[in-house]
Structures are given as C-alpha cells and as structure tokens.
Design a protein around this motif. Structure first.
Motif, short mmCIF file in Angstrom:
data_model
loop_
_atom_site.label_atom_id
_atom_site.label_comp_id
_atom_site.label_asym_id
_atom_site.label_seq_id
_atom_site.Cartn_x
_atom_site.Cartn_y
_atom_site.Cartn_z
N SER A 49 0.84 -1.11 0.05
CA SER A 49 -0.03 -0.05 0.13
C SER A 49 0.87 1.25 -0.06
CB SER A 49 -0.96 -0.07 1.32
OG SER A 49 -1.84 1.07 1.18
N GLY A 50 0.46 2.41 -0.88
CA GLY A 50 1.33 3.62 -0.78
C GLY A 50 2.23 3.31 -2.05
N THR A 51 2.48 2.26 -2.83
CA THR A 51 3.21 1.98 -3.79
C THR A 51 2.45 2.00 -5.15
OG1 THR A 51 3.48 -0.31 -3.68
CG2 THR A 51 4.79 1.01 -2.51
N ASN A 52 3.02 1.82 -6.27
CA ASN A 52 2.32 1.56 -7.58
C ASN A 52 2.05 0.13 -7.59
OD1 ASN A 52 3.00 1.16 -10.64
ND2 ASN A 52 2.00 2.99 -10.41
N THR A 53 2.60 -0.94 -6.76
CA THR A 53 2.20 -2.31 -7.02
C THR A 53 1.78 -2.73 -5.66
OG1 THR A 53 3.70 -2.21 -8.84
CG2 THR A 53 2.89 -4.48 -7.81
N VAL A 54 0.49 -3.51 -5.65
CA VAL A 54 0.22 -4.23 -4.33
C VAL A 54 0.09 -5.49 -4.60
CG1 VAL A 54 -1.90 -4.22 -2.93
CG2 VAL A 54 -0.91 -1.93 -3.53
N THR A 55 0.50 -6.13 -3.77
CA THR A 55 0.26 -7.82 -4.06
C THR A 55 -0.49 -8.49 -2.82
OG1 THR A 55 2.34 -8.23 -2.82
CG2 THR A 55 2.45 -7.89 -5.21
N ASN A 68 -1.72 1.68 -14.01
CA ASN A 68 -1.17 1.41 -15.37
C ASN A 68 -0.30 2.77 -15.58
OD1 ASN A 68 -1.55 -1.16 -15.60
ND2 ASN A 68 -3.39 -0.82 -16.76
N ASP A 69 -0.54 3.90 -15.37
CA ASP A 69 0.08 5.15 -15.73
C ASP A 69 1.27 5.35 -14.97
OD1 ASP A 69 -1.22 6.16 -13.74
OD2 ASP A 69 -2.90 7.02 -14.73
N GLY A 70 1.50 4.99 -13.95
CA GLY A 70 2.51 5.30 -12.98
C GLY A 70 2.26 6.64 -12.15
N LEU A 71 1.33 7.10 -12.44
CA LEU A 71 1.22 8.46 -11.72
C LEU A 71 0.88 8.64 -10.39
CD1 LEU A 71 -0.15 10.68 -15.03
CD2 LEU A 71 2.04 10.70 -14.07
N ASP A 72 0.08 7.61 -10.13
CA ASP A 72 -0.64 7.39 -8.78
C ASP A 72 -0.12 6.23 -8.07
OD1 ASP A 72 -1.91 9.74 -8.67
OD2 ASP A 72 -3.39 8.95 -10.11
N ASN A 73 -0.11 6.04 -6.83
CA ASN A 73 -0.01 5.00 -5.89
C ASN A 73 -1.18 4.14 -5.70
OD1 ASN A 73 2.95 5.18 -5.76
ND2 ASN A 73 2.82 6.55 -4.16
N GLY A 88 -7.49 0.88 -4.31
CA GLY A 88 -7.79 1.92 -5.18
C GLY A 88 -6.60 2.72 -5.32
N PRO A 89 -6.48 3.50 -6.18
CA PRO A 89 -5.64 4.70 -6.58
C PRO A 89 -5.94 5.73 -5.14
CG PRO A 89 -6.67 4.31 -8.33
CD PRO A 89 -7.41 3.53 -7.48
N VAL A 90 -5.07 6.64 -5.06
CA VAL A 90 -5.12 7.67 -3.97
C VAL A 90 -6.21 8.60 -4.41
CG1 VAL A 90 -2.66 8.09 -3.39
CG2 VAL A 90 -3.58 9.36 -5.21
#
Length: 193
Positions: A49-55, A68-73, A88-90
C-alpha cells in the motif's frame, strides 16, 4: 469329507487391490474438488500500500495489482466495516486503468467495483488475458457500487479501464478458483514433485 483351503496370498492380493482402488479414487476426488473451491482476494493481507504495485497471496496464488500510468500509488485501506479493506488509487486519481495479474491461471467469477466520484452511471471495460474470454463493458450503477460478473476461465491477468471523470474508485472481493489442472499436473502439485 470336504476340506476348505484358503489361499491367503490370493486373499491378501484382493485386499491390496481393493485398498489401492479405494485410495486412488479418494485421491482423484480430493484433487478434483480442491480446484473448485472459490477463494476471495479481499485485500485484508495485501502488501505494498502506498506504492504503484500491491500484492496479496491466497491459497498459493499471488495477485499483483498495478496502476498502469505510474502517476498514482495504490492504497489498501479500510473503507467501512461492511467492506473491510479495499484497493484503489489515491483520491482524485489520474489513473485510468489498473491491471490485475496472477501467478498462475485462475477462473474469475466476479469482482466488486465502486466509484465515489463521477456520474455513477459510467461504463468500465474489463479486458482479460488468457483463455478465450470476452472483453466486458459494464455500466456501474446502483450509486457507484456493483458486483461485476466476469465468469472467465484460464485468466492470467485482466485490465480495468474507467472513464477519465471517475477520479475516486476501487475494488474489493475478487472471487476466483484455480484453473483446472490436468491429472498429472494435479498429482505433481499435490505431491510437490
């Protein structure tokens, strides 16, 4: 005078054959049923959480979710007591699509989608990778809350694309089963060869 002769060797062989057959049928029943038990990615144990990728890993299958766009975490947070954790995104996101990738093929029943901003009646596109599954365009209604029935098989990933005016959105309760394995694969996986 009659004499009863019992061939213990033959009797033992019959018992062994019976036991082997019974055990083999039980193993195939258990292997077949394990692939049909629905599991849920509900993001309660998700990391990143808080990064571009969550697992998150459920029953040996890892789901990786990427903005996908890398603009949001991406955030994993408690939305309410009834939902638990969601992903979800920020807020006020510039992200227009998210990709859900799996460490092995799965069959996907549904995912819960929601939007908090936007017009509440927008169409989102769900595009699968793997299998022979259709792309699904789904109208989000019911005040921005909806279970989206996907009913896909052998999926390794899918991408959700949403309208630009939907800026606060998220997902929860991704229901899946592991894709059916062949008998040899099931035995190897169960016996860990």
């Amino acid at each position: 005078k009659r004499t009863l002769k019992i061939n213990f060797k033959n009797r033992a062989n019959k018992f062994l054959l019976y036991s082997f057959t019974k055990t083999t049928l039980l193993i195939f029943f258990l292997l077949g049923s394990q692939n049909n038990i629905a599991q849920t990615f509900n993001f309660e144990t998700a990391t990143g959480s808080g990064t571009n990728t969550v697992t998150e890993t459920i029953d040996g299958i890892t789901l990786t979710v990427t903005a996908n766009d890398g603009l949001d975490n991406l955030n994993v947070y408690n939305y309410s007591q009834s939902f638990g954790k969601i992903i979800g995104p920020v807020e006020l996101s510039n992200t227009n699509s998210m990709t859900f990738s799996f460490s092995s093929a799965v069959n996907i029943e549904s995912i819960f989608a929601f939007e908090i901003s936007g017009d509440y009646y927008s169409t989102w596109t769900y595009t699968p990778t793997g299998g022979t599954n259709p792309t699904i365009n789904n109208l989000i209604s019911d005040f921005g809350l909806q279970t989206v029935n996907l009913n896909w098989t052998n999926v390794t990933a899918f991408t959700v694309t949403k309208p630009v005016d939907v800026t606060v959105f998220g997902f929860d309760r991704l229901i899946f089963t592991p894709a059916t394995l062949g008998i040899e694969d099931s035995l190897n996986e169960s016996l860990q060869f």
